[in-house]
Every structure is written in C-alpha cells, then in structure tokens.
Design an enzyme around this catalytic site. Structure first.
Site, mmCIF file in Angstrom:
data_model
loop_
_atom_site.group_PDB
_atom_site.id
_atom_site.type_symbol
_atom_site.label_atom_id
_atom_site.label_comp_id
_atom_site.label_asym_id
_atom_site.label_seq_id
_atom_site.Cartn_x
_atom_site.Cartn_y
_atom_site.Cartn_z
ATOM 1 N N ASP A 1 0.847 -1.197 0.000
ATOM 2 C CA ASP A 1 0.000 0.000 0.000
ATOM 3 C C ASP A 1 0.885 1.250 0.000
ATOM 4 O O ASP A 1 1.770 1.362 0.850
ATOM 5 C CB ASP A 1 -0.933 -0.041 1.206
ATOM 6 N N ASP B 1 -21.231 6.835 12.548
ATOM 7 C CA ASP B 1 -20.648 8.103 12.105
ATOM 8 C C ASP B 1 -21.459 8.732 10.966
ATOM 9 O O ASP B 1 -22.685 8.591 10.932
ATOM 10 C CB ASP B 1 -19.189 7.854 11.678
ATOM 11 N N ASP C 1 -10.188 0.849 -1.049
ATOM 12 C CA ASP C 1 -9.448 0.529 0.162
ATOM 13 C C ASP C 1 -10.345 -0.048 1.258
ATOM 14 O O ASP C 1 -9.868 -0.488 2.294
ATOM 15 C CB ASP C 1 -8.745 1.796 0.676
ATOM 16 N N HIS D 1 -15.650 11.924 7.547
ATOM 17 C CA HIS D 1 -15.112 11.534 8.837
ATOM 18 C C HIS D 1 -15.190 10.016 9.067
ATOM 19 O O HIS D 1 -14.208 9.373 9.441
ATOM 20 C CB HIS D 1 -15.938 12.317 9.862
ATOM 21 N N ASN E 1 -3.995 -3.967 0.100
ATOM 22 C CA ASN E 1 -4.264 -4.284 -1.306
ATOM 23 C C ASN E 1 -3.627 -3.326 -2.297
ATOM 24 O O ASN E 1 -4.078 -3.188 -3.426
ATOM 25 C CB ASN E 1 -5.785 -4.302 -1.557
ATOM 26 N N ASP F 1 -17.922 19.905 22.316
ATOM 27 C CA ASP F 1 -16.763 20.000 23.217
ATOM 28 C C ASP F 1 -16.429 21.463 23.471
ATOM 29 O O ASP F 1 -15.299 21.900 23.293
ATOM 30 C CB ASP F 1 -15.549 19.317 22.568
ATOM 31 N N ASP G 1 -12.696 21.982 28.456
ATOM 32 C CA ASP G 1 -13.686 20.917 28.608
ATOM 33 C C ASP G 1 -13.035 19.676 29.212
ATOM 34 O O ASP G 1 -11.811 19.536 29.216
ATOM 35 C CB ASP G 1 -14.331 20.584 27.260
ATOM 36 N N GLU H 1 -9.107 15.957 25.692
ATOM 37 C CA GLU H 1 -9.686 16.226 27.011
ATOM 38 C C GLU H 1 -9.196 15.255 28.076
ATOM 39 O O GLU H 1 -8.895 14.101 27.801
ATOM 40 C CB GLU H 1 -11.220 16.160 26.924
ATOM 41 N N SER I 1 -10.993 12.031 17.501
ATOM 42 C CA SER I 1 -11.706 11.274 16.480
ATOM 43 C C SER I 1 -10.829 10.214 15.835
ATOM 44 O O SER I 1 -11.316 9.174 15.425
ATOM 45 C CB SER I 1 -12.153 12.205 15.358
#
Ligand SMILES: *[C@@H]1O[C@H](CO)[C@@H](O)[C@H](O)[C@H]1NC(C)=O
Ligand SMILES: *[C@@H]1O[C@H](CO)[C@@H](O)[C@H](O)[C@H]1NC(C)=O
Ligand SMILES: *[C@@H]1O[C@H](CO)[C@@H](O)[C@H](O)[C@H]1NC(C)=O
Length: 852
Positions: free
Chosen positions: A174, A214, A223, A252, A265, A315, A358, A388, A424
């Site tokens: 890859d 999500d 992929d 995202h 692959n 947040d 936060d 956080e 994330s």
C-alpha cells in the site's frame, strides 16, 4: 419459469414494503417509543392510543414504536401523560385494558446533532508564542519526508529496517504505508501502537467486525470494499441500507474506518486490523431521535462486535449532556445481550475541547462505564492541546499533533488522506487494536477488555501528573492508564483468566444540603462502606466507580469535585470550566472514574465539592450517592443489572408538585425537607444491590409502612392535579366510565392524603432522632491537597452538620421505609421486565448507563 419470476418479484416487493413501512418521516409523522409488558399485543395498544404500530424498537426487548400523522388529532399525548401520572401514584386504579401494559412511553423529538470529533478547535493562545503561529495543527499532505530537521533519535535505522521487513513478509504494498507512522513510526521510534509483532503472528483481525457509528462509510472505496460488512450497516439519516457518504463533509466516518480496516491491497494504506470487517451506521449527517440512535447502538449487535464512536455533545467547555434513557437502555442491552452475551465494545473519543477547558466527565457517553474512553497523544508521544482529560478516561493512543496527523483512507475510489486528527482519530485506532484482541480471544467480555487495558497500557511522560493507584498502576487524568500497546494487549488477551460477572454496590443518597464555601476550602461529605455491605452485594473488587450528585449553583463552571477513596486515591470527577455559565449546577449528574480499578472499596469514601472561583456566584451541595462496580465474589449468585429506568424524570415532576403544594400543609417545621426538589423523598434511598441477599429479594414489608410511604407522594401528586382539572383526558371511554374512574380516584386521593399527613408527621419524628448520625467537614486550605497523597490527612471537622440537614446514613427507619416502598415499585418494574426473580435491586436511576 414465469411463476418463479413472479414469485421473486412478489418477494422483492413485499421486502421493499416491509422496509419502507419502517422508514421514519419526521416531517410528516410523530413517533412514540413504548415499553410494554411482555404479552401485551402492540396492535391492541396502538388502537387504544389511536396510533399506528411501526414495529419493534431495535433490539430492546418489549420496546415498540408507534406513529401518527402530524395532521391528525393525536389523543395519544394526553393518554400517555395520564398513564405516567398513574404510574407515579402507584395506587390501584380501574383497568384501562391494554393500556395497563404500557410501562413507559416517550414521544420522540429530533435532537441537536451530535458532533464529530475530527474538527479541532484552534489552540488557545499560549504565552511566548507569536500570534498566529501554529502549534499542533499539521499541514495537509505533510509526509514523513518533509520533517523539520531534528537530531535523529536512536533506533530510526532499526525501525526503517523493521518496516521494510514487515512490508516484505506480509506483502504490504500500500503506497502510504510508509507514512502511517501510527503503525510503525520510523521518525520517533517507539511512538506507534506496536502492532508489527502481532501481524507477524498472523493476527490481523480475522473474523472480527467493527462498525463506525458516524457520517457514513465509503463502501465503494477500493481501500474499504473488500472488508465492508453490509449486513451490519445502515443509514439512519437517509433510511437506506447503504450508509454512503452523501454530504460534502461526510468524510469523517470513512477516514476513521480506514484506520481500523483499510484493506491490504495496494491502495492507500492499511488498517491496524486489516483483515477485520468494517460496517457503517450513518447517524451524524442529519438530526435524529433517541429512538434512531438506540436502534443504531444495537444494530446487528451479534455481528458488530465493536462500535467505534468519534462524536458526542459539543466539546465547547459548557455543554453537559448525556444520552437519553432509550440510548442508555440500548447500551445496557448490548452489554448484557450483544456479542453472544459477552457485551459489545463501545469506543468513544474523549473529546477535543481541552483547549476550551472541557473535560470528558461532562459527556455522558464518554463517562459511561460501558464505553472505553480514548484520548490522544501525538507522534512524539506528547499530549495534544485538544485532547480532554477526565477520570473516566481509560487509555490514549496516537493522533494528530507535533507536526503530523493520521494517514488513512478518504472518500473516493482511490483517495487517501494525510490529515486526519483529533480524538476522532484516536478512538478508531483503539477500536482496531481491540479487534486484534478479539481475533485471538473472541470470548473476552467487555470488562475483560477494560481489565486488559488497565494492565497493559504504558504510561507516557511520567514527569507529568501521574499518580499511583492502590494496585500499583500509574494513572493520569490526561492519559488514563497510558498508551495502547497492541502486542501487550494481544498477549494478555490470549492468557488472561476471564473475570467473573459484574456486581455492584449502591450507597444510600447522602443528604448534605449545605452552602459551598467559596475559595480553596471545600465542603466534604463522607460515607463509610463496610466489608459486610460489599459481601452482601457480592462485590469482591472494584472496577468502575460512579458518583451521582446534585449541586445547586448559579454558575456551574465554578464548581469542582474530588472523590477520595479509602485507599487515598483521588479522582477529579469534575473541574472548573471557565466557559460554563449555566446557572443550574449539577442535576442528578453521574460522574465516573476508572482510577479506583482494583481497589477493595472498604472504608471511607469522601467527596469534596469546591467553589474556588470567588465571585457573586454561589451554591449548595445537595446530595450524592456512590456506586461501586466490579467483579463479583460468587459468579453463580450474580444477576444481571436491571434495565435503567427514567424514574428521575418522574421524580422531578413529583418534586415540583411538592414545591407547589406540600409546604402549605407541612406545618411545624421549615418545609425544605419536602419542599426542596432535591430531597428525593420519592427516590430510592436505600438502593443497595441485593443479588442473592434474601432480605431484599421480595417485599417482607409491613403493609402500613408501604401505604404510608406511597401515600406521601401520591397525596402530593394528587393535590397538584386538583389545580389542573382541565387537563384530565377522557381516556376515550364513555362518560359513565369516566365518572367512575375519577370518582374512584378522588376517594383514593382523599384516603392517601390522610395517610400522607400521618406519614409526614412520623417522618419528621424519625428525622429528628437520626440527625446526628452524619457529619461533613469544611476542608481547610491546608488539607485541600490534590493528587493521591494529598488526601484525607489532617482534616479537621469544623462543624457538625447534624442540625442542618437530615441524615439518611445507616439503616435508619426512614431509609427502611422509603426503600421498601421503592422496592415495591422496583419489583413491579422488574416483574414487568420478565424475570424479577432475585434480580439485584437497583435504584431506579442506577442503571443510568454510567450516566453518562
Ligand atoms: C512491542 O512488540 C514487541 C514484539 O514485536 C515486544 O517484544 C515488545 O515487548 C512490545 N513492546 C511492549 C512495550 O510491550
Ligand atoms: C467467527 O465468529 C463466529 C461468531 O462470532 C464464530 O461462531 C466462528 O466460529 C468464528 N470463526 C472462526 C474461524 O474463528
Ligand atoms: C449566595 O449569595 C447570596 C447573596 O450574596 C446569599 O443571599 C445566599 O444566601 C448565598 N447562598 C448560598 C447557598 O451561599
């Protein structure tokens, strides 16, 4: 032939119809979630309510969804409200047919969108840095080749050789594999998830499925497509089977998914578990209801083993939000019934709001005991400004910062992305590592996995704020137990002895009701947990600790809270939040901590509430309750936790009724005992778990006390109703029946009011007798240490509080009384839940999914 064709057409059409009939349209319809007694036919309930039956509510047992067009007159609202009132009153009223089987109901509302944790807010200005200088934000496309010139750390050559060897042996071709430093870091050797040794053993996520909850997943990306798991995927935003990214910023989920299971692959890079299956549940691209989210959190929960969640309430340093009751039930349901009873894994990103002050204990998803909260460290192993802190954080792993980010798959046939970041990006990397653990040991439970993390995480930056826990582990509110190490996790997963089932102990509500002094002094309240109590609770060793509390304050951000264990371990449950201006304090909020993992739990637990911001805003510490969760002593005796209930909502209703009415009749004493909404007269006051403890298994209650206790609340609720007669619905029955219903109601209310008055008098007597049983101290500055060692030391009691608030400590009669009445109620609920037999009694609000 023709027949066959016709038949298949018919099959397809009916399938399409079945699908279509469950599609929600919030623009045209109202939706209702109902919990019904087993055996009640949903269709009967539907016709009694004038609603259409939509079907079962996801995987939640006995939960169903109903609907009606928004244009029609919906009598359902009035009827359901009346049913809720009846439930609260706990008196026997004339039967309403199938409606008697409605245990709980909730009209569905579209809620504010949950936020992705990929977008990182700009760093707060730091002293000594020129304005506008970037600190941690990597630039797009920055590869390993264009690093700033730095002295080359030791081991770079070896790391590069190792990467080459791994790529050759495993045929990884890859193109961006070389940039995926989080897998094999050749720039700062050692700062990666240490996965190569695991891969070399052939452990790459075979037969494990994770799902990205999500904004979609690009199942047509070269992929992703070979690892895409269609059967575990759904689009809750556009109501189709394919959770495809449809909005321009729906990227995202795909980027996160690539970190877990991008295919080996020759396209872009590889996932940390590149042979795992990956699905998508699209919920972030439009507003949804709690019902949608609850269904999503249980979607295909036998196959979808790991739910990766890189989102949450904003947040922004001022939000304080927890999942609603349906979602909390769904999470408990997944823990108890999902993944063949081993419990699904919920991985949550800690949040990117650290720059805004936060803290992940203000987010009910991350502070749930059922979620694994994952924070970030960057390519140099440093704490990125956005990640956080909190006592609910278990581990950290790699993400953006120090000049680079996570290199992964992007939306598009053959698109890669070099700038994925924030917490994330940390959560899915962790989810992928967990997939490797399940590859070698699928029978690990949700708690076994957390236990593995506590024992294998590696502390980083030990010169920072690390403390030593009672079992000799290092814990930091910034890094949890440290960073993930895939090799160590897989090794322990292979060999560990599985934990016995989860047990719990719930303290009675501790009523403090005292002003919080401003300044560094705090208000301390303690509760003693005895060895006997834990034995009775079948609780051997602690894992999670949660504290549910009420604080009234005119500025929430000024408050901070510490929990000190008998072993002198300190959890900073909450911290001052500069931006949090809310004038509500904490309302039945549950904080959690993983810092007490492995403790015995016996002895004095203290909670210190501080108001260190000296200003015109002040407040009162009302009450709190300690919940200890951990491994059971005797597995054979341990029952499952009952589903969380939303008693708290009801309580608040009853309480406001109290405020408006009871003070009138209360007489002699200042009325705040009853008049104060936070005194919890209607709450479980003695909510110890009782699995296997005969004294509480069923009610051995004397009838008079039960009647007395329930009378006090029903009288109150009843009085309120008398002020609002015009709200009485017709139940859709004849006038005669109505007269009968309301007549009976009136008689019962009168009777209850009498009993209630009697009970109130008795109650005051008892309270007077038990006052001195309890005390709190005001903490002096000198004692107000933080950290594990600064605990209870030379604390000196300054004031007895006995005369200021009532004491429910110990087994007072009061507690007995209320708990018995609660027990009755709980029992009814458990019966409804199908198997009441010896189930641990919990406070109705206990199960609050870590409440978070
Ligand atoms: C990282 O993995 C290697 C095996 O590849 C192992 O020898 C080493 O102990 C691991 N590191 C840690 C900290 O466990
Ligand atoms: C894969 O997992 C399923 C259940 O999750 C199990 O029944 C099956 O035996 C597993 N297969 C392999 C090859 O481990
Ligand atoms: C808060 O301050 C106000 C005015 O300064 C005072 O009247 C009130 O009693 C204080 N409340 C508490 C709980 O300290």
């Amino acid at each position: 032939m023709l027949l066959l064709r016709l038949w298949s057409w018919l099959a397809l059409a009916s399938w399409a119809f079945a699908k279509a009939s469950h599609v929600r349209n919030h623009d045209t319809h109202h939706y209702y979630a109902l919990h019904l007694q087993p055996g009640i036919a949903p269709h009967d309930v539907a016709s009694a309510l004038g609603l259409d039956y939509e079907g079962k509510l996801g995987e939640l047992p006995d939960h169903h969804t109903f609907s009606c067009p928004q244009t029609s007159q919906h009598k359902a609202d009035g009827i359901l409200e009346e049913l809720r009132k009846r439930k609260r009153k706990r008196t026997h009223l004339p039967s309403l047919g199938p409606l008697d089987g409605v245990l709980w109901s909730q009209k569905q509302k579209l809620k504010p969108r949950l936020q992705k944790r990929g977008a990182i807010p700009p760093p707060p200005p730091r002293a000594g840095l020129p304005v506008g200088q970037k600190i941690d934000i990597p630039s797009v496309g920055q590869g390993l080749g264009d690093q700033p010139v730095e002295p080359q750390p030791a081991g770079v050559e070896a790391a590069m050789a190792m990467r080459k060897e791994v790529a050759t042996k495993l045929s990884i071709q890859d193109p961006i594999f070389g940039e995926q430093w989080h897998l094999i870091n050749t720039v700062q050797p050692g700062h990666d998830v240490n996965v190569s040794g695991v891969w070399m053993q052939g452990v790459t996520g075979h037969n494990v499925t994770a799902v990205m909850v999500d904004d979609g997943i690009d199942m047509y990306s070269d992929d992703i497509k070979d690892n895409y798991f269609a059967a575990g995927s759904y689009d809750f935003n556009d109501k189709t089977d394919e959770p495809k990214p449809r909005l321009s910023d729906d990227k995202h989920g795909t980027r996160c998914a690539g970190e877990i299971a991008a295919v080996r692959n020759g396209v872009c890079g590889v996932g940390v578990a590149y042979d795992a299956k990956i699905g998508g549940l699209r919920i972030l691209s439009k507003v949804i209801t709690d019902e949608d989210e609850a269904v999503a959190m249980n979607y295909a929960f036998q196959e979808n083993q790991i739910y990766s969640c890189s989102w949450g309430p904003p947040d922004d340093g001022r939000s304080m939000d927890a999942p609603g009751i349906l979602i909390r039930r769904a999470m408990v349901n997944a823990i108890q019934n999902g993944r063949q009873g081993k419990g699904n894994i919920y991985v949550f990103a800690a949040g990117n709001g650290a720059g805004a002050g936060d803290n992940c204990n203000f987010d009910g998803y991350t502070n749930s005991i059922y979620s694994i909260t994952v924070g970030a460290i960057d390519r140099k192993g440093l704490h990125p400004y956005y990640s956080e802190k909190c006592s609910a954080q278990l581990v950290v792993t790699y993400s953006s910062g120090s000049g680079d980010a996570i290199h992964t798959t992007d939306v598009g046939t053959n698109q890669c992305y070099a700038n994925h970041g924030g917490t994330s990006a940390a959560a899915p990397l962790a989810a992928g590592v967990f997939a490797l653990a399940f590859d070698v040991r699928p029978e690990l439970t949700w708690r076994d996995l957390q236990q593995i993390l506590v024992h294998t995480a590696i502390p980083v930056n030990e010169e920072e704020d690390w403390d030593t826990t009672s079992i000799g582990k290092k814990y930091s509110h910034t890094y949890g137990y440290g960073k993930l190490d895939a090799y160590a996790i897989v090794e322990m997963a292979r060999s560990m002895e599985l934990l016995k089932p989860q047990a719990w102990y719930f303290s009675p509500w501790q009523h403090v009701k005292h002003a919080i002094p401003q300044g560094t002094d705090g208000l301390i309240s303690s509760f003693e947990v005895t060895e006997q109590a834990l034995k009775k609770a079948n609780l051997e060793r602690l894992e999670h600790v949660t504290v549910t509390m009420n604080v009234e304050h005119t500025r929430r951000g000024d408050i901070s809270v510490e929990l000190r264990s008998p072993a002198n371990v300190v959890s900073h449950l909450s911290v001052v939040r500069k931006l949090d201006d809310a004038d509500v304090g904490y309302e039945d909020w549950t904080f959690s901590s993983v810092a007490h993992w492995g403790e015995k739990g016996i002895g004095k637990w203290s909670i210190v509430v501080k108001d260190t911001v000296v200003n015109e805003h002040n407040g009162t510490f009302t009450d709190w309750k300690l919940s200890l969760w951990g491994e059971s002593i005797d597995a054979s005796k341990q029952e499952l936790l009952p589903m969380p209930t939303d008693q708290d909502d009801d309580d608040h209703d009853v309480m406001s009724a109290v405020v408006s009415t009871t003070s009138i009749s209360a007489g002699a004493e200042p009325t705040h005992h009853l008049a104060n909404p936070t005194d919890h007269i209607d709450r479980p006051v003695n909510v110890k778990p009782t699995a296997g403890s005969p004294s509480t298994a069923t009610s051995t209650t004397s009838p008079s006390s039960v009647a007395g206790a329930s009378a006090s609340s029903s009288a109150i609720a009843g009085q309120k109703e008398h002020f609002l007669p015009h709200y009485f619905p017709t139940f859709g029955v004849s006038k005669r029946t109505q007269i009968w219903i309301y007549g009976a109601l009136a008689i019962i209310l009168l009777f209850c009011a009498g009993l209630g008055t009697y009970f109130l008098v008795q109650r005051r007597k008892r309270l007077r007798n038990s006052r001195d049983a309890y005390e709190f101290d005001v903490l002096g500055e000198a004692d107000a240490g933080s950290g594990l060692t600064g605990a209870a030391g030379g604390r000196r009691p300054r004031r007895r509080a006995g005369e200021l608030y009532d004491a429910f400590a110990g087994e007072s009669d009061e507690e007995q009384l209320l708990s018995e009445s609660e027990d009755e109620d709980e029992k009814a609920y458990r019966d409804d839940e199908a198997d009441s037999e010896g189930r641990g009694r919990t406070g109705s609000r206990e199960g609050n999914v870590g409440e978070k």
